[in-house]
Design a protein around this motif. Structure first.
Motif, PDB file in Angstrom:
ATOM      1  N   ASP A 189      84.112 100.435 105.727  1.00 51.20           N
ATOM      2  CA  ASP A 189      83.255  99.080 106.179  1.00 51.20           C
ATOM      3  C   ASP A 189      84.371  97.933 106.458  1.00 51.20           C
ATOM      4  OD1 ASP A 189      81.485  97.206 106.659  1.00 51.20           O
ATOM      5  OD2 ASP A 189      81.104  96.941 104.371  1.00 51.20           O
ATOM      6  N   HIS A 206      78.365 101.394 100.963  1.00 54.05           N
ATOM      7  CA  HIS A 206      79.162 100.353 100.148  1.00 54.05           C
ATOM      8  C   HIS A 206      78.519 100.058  98.658  1.00 54.05           C
ATOM      9  CE1 HIS A 206      76.560  97.317 101.731  1.00 54.05           C
ATOM     10  NE2 HIS A 206      77.118  97.222 102.832  1.00 54.05           N
ATOM     11  N   LYS A 266      70.658 102.270 110.916  1.00 52.97           N
ATOM     12  CA  LYS A 266      71.258 101.396 109.657  1.00 52.97           C
ATOM     13  C   LYS A 266      70.232 100.178 109.593  1.00 52.97           C
ATOM     14  CE  LYS A 266      74.156  98.880 107.157  1.00 52.97           C
ATOM     15  NZ  LYS A 266      75.412  98.338 107.776  1.00 52.97           N
ATOM     16  N   HIS A 284      81.821 104.029 108.428  1.00 51.57           N
ATOM     17  CA  HIS A 284      81.422 102.864 108.386  1.00 51.57           C
ATOM     18  C   HIS A 284      82.450 101.824 108.934  1.00 51.57           C
ATOM     19  CE1 HIS A 284      79.032  99.902 105.831  1.00 51.57           C
ATOM     20  NE2 HIS A 284      79.554  99.108 106.666  1.00 51.57           N
ATOM     21  N   HIS A 311      82.790  98.270 111.640  1.00 50.96           N
ATOM     22  CA  HIS A 311      82.404  97.223 112.752  1.00 50.96           C
ATOM     23  C   HIS A 311      83.436  97.003 113.666  1.00 50.96           C
ATOM     24  CE1 HIS A 311      78.905  96.434 109.850  1.00 50.96           C
ATOM     25  NE2 HIS A 311      79.861  96.588 108.790  1.00 50.96           N
TER      26      HIS A 311
HETATM   27 ZN   LIG Z   1      79.277  97.199 107.002  1.00 51.75          ZN
END
Ligand SMILES: [Zn+2]
Length: 454
Positions: A313, A240, A148, A61, A63
């Motif tokens: 994340d 998360h 997702k 996970h 970005h």
């Molecule tokens: Zn995320």
């Protein structure tokens, strides 16, 4: 006489059932032998005495925001931060890139961008958004690791939240395609209503933001996603999870046969609401950080396995997006992928006595199995991909801004003491990071579900 590419002598191997001191040999990008005093020669031999050899971290996970928002991070800096912390494979989320990864064409653009600059391997999430149901099959054919969806506002205009109809239909299609659906689980009506009333009344501080995203919003959305996925026959993953009760909902559903899993992130394991007040926007995320009691509940679930997986994340942004007096308007997202393992070792092993093997499973082994990459990723075994993190567990160090490999060197972990310096990171037998120095060039390759089974 055996001839290897790489031979690690006398390292402490972190294997599923504990620790084992042995040699490990690599050839053709794979682990080809493990045992005491292996015979043979190698292009490179390393005395790994005193070092722990972990399977490379699989960060499911992140970005990295490329293409389209590479000024926020990008694959070059993101992958180097990961490699510095022992990461060998990441799964990039479909939003924050532009275009978002909701069509096959967008997938191709991101694939090309990642291949051009990532120094570690990568998989790509596809997006499930209103209006793209017909794109799910082409995305699966390209090799997305899963789909997702956001059950609440994503913060990105071109990545809309799913309504329940889209989510349910998407799950039915994903089930047919054999792909997992992952959800950001927060009830949008509850969080949006609380936020709207707070802003109208001018309550826009850190505590007001925290109060607008209560645990019940997470619990309700997790429950709804589980019911829909069970009915659709779809594998579900909750990203998360921030609360002990959230993990319990998932574990209870799993126990009664629902194909559901969850992850938490380092920030929910080490930072509290008080840290949000103290540190400010650098510690803003959604769901938000919680009280200390949730931290302890999450660690206990991580210890037992009810919480099987940790992912960073990593969600970066330029510092300019982190400054506003209005806490609701500053960008939410925590930069943290570089220290996932070091935080687990400091807080999980040192402070709570959880063994390295269990932590390794949470940080790589489970993700490999859950997302169809086992047995050749996420474990140290003959035949597996030679994805390794050589770690000096005796080294503790304080995170400084200067250490950070992110494009924007801010993180809520600056100033925190962590444990375990990754002295070398190896991807498919290629050393991509050594003593804090990453290679030039790009060796990262796309990994797709099932591609590592042969
Ligand atoms: Zn995320």
């Amino acid at each position: 006489m055996n001839r290897y590419d790489l031979l690690l002598r006398g390292g402490t191997l972190v294997v599923p059932d504990g620790l084992s001191v042995a040699d490990l040999a690599v050839a053709g990008g794979r682990i080809v032998a493990i045992g005491p005093d292996l015979e043979g020669t190698a292009a490179e031999s390393i005395d790994a005495t005193g070092l722990h050899v972990f399977p490379g971290i699989i960060d499911a996970h992140v970005h990295f925001n490329e293409p389209g928002r590479a000024e926020w991070e990008g694959f070059a800096t993101g992958s180097r931060a990961l490699a510095t912390g022992g990461g060998t494979l990441f799964f990039d989320m479909p939003l924050n890139a532009h275009p978002p990864t909701v069509t096959a064409e967008a997938f191709d653009q991101k694939h090309a961008a990642a291949e051009a600059s990532s120094i570690v391997d990568f998989a790509l999430w596809g997006g499930l958004v209103p209006g793209n149901l017909a794109d799910l099959e082409p995305l699966a054919e390209r090799g997305v690791i899963g789909f997702k969806a956001f059950m609440s506002n994503s913060g990105i205009d071109d990545f809309a939240a799913v309504d329940d109809d889209t989510l349910f239909q998407g799950m039915r299609i994903a089930a047919r395609l054999g792909r997992i659906v992952a959800v950001h689980a927060e009830n949008d009506a509850i969080t949006a209503g609380l936020a709207r009333r707070a802003m109208v009344e001018g309550r826009v501080g850190a505590r007001d933001y925290l109060a607008s995203r209560p645990v019940i919003a997470e619990l309700e959305a997790i429950n709804r996603a589980i019911i829909l996925a069970a009915e659709a026959g779809c594998a579900l993953h909750i990203v998360h999870v921030s609360s002990g009760r959230g993990v319990e909902l998932v574990a209870e559903a799993h126990a009664r046969g629902v194909d559901v899993s969850c992850e938490t992130c380092p920030h929910y394991l080490v930072l509290t609401e008080d840290d949000v007040e103290r540190l400010g926007a650098v510690a803003k995320c959604a769901p938000p950080l919680r009280p200390q009691m949730e931290i302890e509940a999450l660690w206990e679930h991580l210890r037992t396995g009810a919480l099987p997986m940790v992912a960073s994340d990593h969600s970066p942004a330029p510092a300019s997006m982190k400054t506003s007096d209005d806490f609701f308007r500053v960008w939410g997202g925590i930069s943290g992928c570089q220290h996932l393992l070091a935080l687990l070792l400091a807080e999980g092993n040192d402070r709570r006595g959880i063994d390295p093997s269990t932590l390794s499973r949470r940080a790589s082994g489970f993700a490999a199995e859950r997302f169809g990459l086992a047995p050749n990723r996420g474990t140290l075994a003959v035949g597996a991909s030679a994805d390794l993190a050589l770690v000096d567990l005796a080294a503790t160090f304080t995170v400084t801004a200067g250490d950070l490999r992110y494009r924007h060197p801010h993180s809520p972990y600056v100033g925190r003491e962590v444990r375990g310096r990754v002295v070398r990171t190896v991807v498919r037998g290629i050393t991509v990071q050594r003593d804090g120095v990453c290679i030039d060039g790009a060796v990262g390759r796309l990994v797709t579900p099932g591609s590592c089974r042969e």
